[in-house]
Enzyme design. Structure first.
Site, PDB file in Angstrom:
ATOM      1  N   ASP A  93       0.771  -1.166  -0.003  1.00 19.62           N
ATOM      2  CA  ASP A  93       0.143   0.247  -0.049  1.00 19.62           C
ATOM      3  C   ASP A  93       0.887   1.202  -0.092  1.00 19.62           C
ATOM      4  O   ASP A  93       2.124   1.162   0.123  1.00 19.62           O
ATOM      5  CB  ASP A  93      -0.991   0.130   1.102  1.00 19.62           C
ATOM      6  CG  ASP A  93      -0.138  -0.067   2.537  1.00 19.62           C
ATOM      7  OD1 ASP A  93       0.498   1.142   2.801  1.00 19.62           O
ATOM      8  OD2 ASP A  93      -0.371  -0.686   3.255  1.00 19.62           O
ATOM      9  N   HIS A 108       8.556  -5.076  -1.380  1.00 22.41           N
ATOM     10  CA  HIS A 108       7.873  -6.356  -2.082  1.00 22.41           C
ATOM     11  C   HIS A 108       6.795  -5.480  -3.232  1.00 22.41           C
ATOM     12  O   HIS A 108       5.917  -5.977  -3.477  1.00 22.41           O
ATOM     13  CB  HIS A 108       6.840  -6.999  -0.878  1.00 22.41           C
ATOM     14  CG  HIS A 108       7.608  -7.771   0.192  1.00 22.41           C
ATOM     15  ND1 HIS A 108       7.147  -8.068   1.361  1.00 22.41           N
ATOM     16  CD2 HIS A 108       8.892  -8.171  -0.052  1.00 22.41           C
ATOM     17  CE1 HIS A 108       8.196  -8.900   1.839  1.00 22.41           C
ATOM     18  NE2 HIS A 108       9.171  -9.016   0.932  1.00 22.41           N
ATOM     19  N   ASN A 200       5.066  -4.257  17.919  1.00 19.23           N
ATOM     20  CA  ASN A 200       3.948  -5.047  17.560  1.00 19.23           C
ATOM     21  C   ASN A 200       2.860  -5.422  18.428  1.00 19.23           C
ATOM     22  O   ASN A 200       3.002  -5.402  19.714  1.00 19.23           O
ATOM     23  CB  ASN A 200       4.695  -6.659  17.204  1.00 19.23           C
ATOM     24  CG  ASN A 200       4.705  -6.913  16.069  1.00 19.23           C
ATOM     25  OD1 ASN A 200       4.304  -6.498  14.896  1.00 19.23           O
ATOM     26  ND2 ASN A 200       5.602  -8.235  15.669  1.00 19.23           N
ATOM     27  N   ALA A 218       0.261   0.061  16.978  1.00 21.60           N
ATOM     28  CA  ALA A 218       1.221   0.933  16.104  1.00 21.60           C
ATOM     29  C   ALA A 218       1.021   2.471  16.386  1.00 21.60           C
ATOM     30  O   ALA A 218       1.848   3.334  16.481  1.00 21.60           O
ATOM     31  CB  ALA A 218       1.339   0.628  14.540  1.00 21.60           C
TER      32      ALA A 218
END
Ligand code: NAD
Ligand code: ZN
Length: 232
Positions: A93, A108, A200, A218
């Site tokens: 994204d 990626h 996390n 987050a």
């Protein structure tokens, strides 16, 4: 002492609060498909329509999503920290860009980009890609999503390794530590003596390798950490 070199690795978890499902989220886009049906070169060769439809759905969803406080805080760090801040994301994204980050390393790939399987040309992907769309450079009917599928080699590895080899601080945010080579970055950072921090919701697979863990969402943990760094 000069300002520390910081390398940040983000994963699907940083975009979860913006409404984009992680790998593991029940009911999310990923949960409705097997990885090998939508995110491998073999899947694209076998059923390109299914794969293109899957990424069209994700692109539409990402297009409508807005960044959250974690994306914005990282952009603030990049703009205001005196030393280098290298931002590497596994996400496809563009929420880091929407949050104000100027330089984002998409290891990626990116939903906003199309790639020609014949000549490696890249161009901005339309919101809805068509199977067999023509490449604007070589005209081959070979457009594909510019996504690094399982079994393909991640992008920008040299630049990432260079940044890791000079890191003083390495931070992994919202990533489960399952997908290599990204899951191995913490070891590379440790090797050069960097301080390693995990942020996390649930501890990742490689949690034991971090010097420090900041559990939580987050949007809570990242802005707090950024303020600490900027306060020196
Ligand atoms: P993952 O889904 O395997 O792990 C997500 C991690 O984020 C988990 O450790 C979870 O505890 C944590 N998390 C969930 N919600 C959080 C929150 N609000 N705050 C902080 N942490 C939170 O994701 P991954 O490690 O990035 O690996 C999955 C692969 O899937 C990557 O290769 C990525 O390219 C791809 N992917 C990308 C997106 C995206 O672009 N938004 C979404 C899904 C998957
Ligand atoms: Zn081409």
């Amino acid at each position: 002492m000069s300002a520390p070199s910081i390398v940040i690795l983000t994963g699907a978890g940083i975009s979860a609060e913006s409404g984009l499902g992680t790998f593991r989220d029940e009911g999310g886009l990923w949960a409705q498909h097997r990885i090998e049906d939508v995110a491998t070169p073999e899947a694209f060769a076998r059923n390109p329509q299914l794969v293109v439809d899957f990424y069209n759905a994700r692109r539409t969803q990402a297009h409508a999503a807005t960044p959250n406080a974690a994306h914005v805080a990282i952009a603030r760090l990049q703009a205001n920290h005196a030393g280098p801040v290298t931002l590497v994301t596994q996400n496809v994204d563009d929420l880091h860009e929407k949050g104000g980050s100027q330089d984002v390393i998409h290891m990626h790939g990116a939903l906003t980009s199309a790639l020609c399987a014949t000549c490696d040309n890249r161009w901005p992907a339309p919101l809805t890609m068509a199977v067999g769309a023509a490449c604007p450079r070589c005209n081959a009917p070979a457009a594909r999503p510019d996504i690094v599928w399982f079994g393909e080699i991640p992008y920008h590895m040299e630049r990432i390794e260079r940044a890791l080899s000079a890191a003083d601080i390495f931070v992994a945010i919202g990533t489960s530590g399952n997908v290599y080579p990204a899951a191995g970055f913490v070891q590379m950072a440790r090797h050069v003596g960097a301080r390693t921090i995990e942020m996390n919701l649930d501890p990742g697979e490689n949690a034991g390798l971090f010097d420090e863990t900041r559990p939580g969402k987050a949007s809570d943990t990242v802005p707090v950490w950024v303020e600490t760094v900027l306060a020196g």
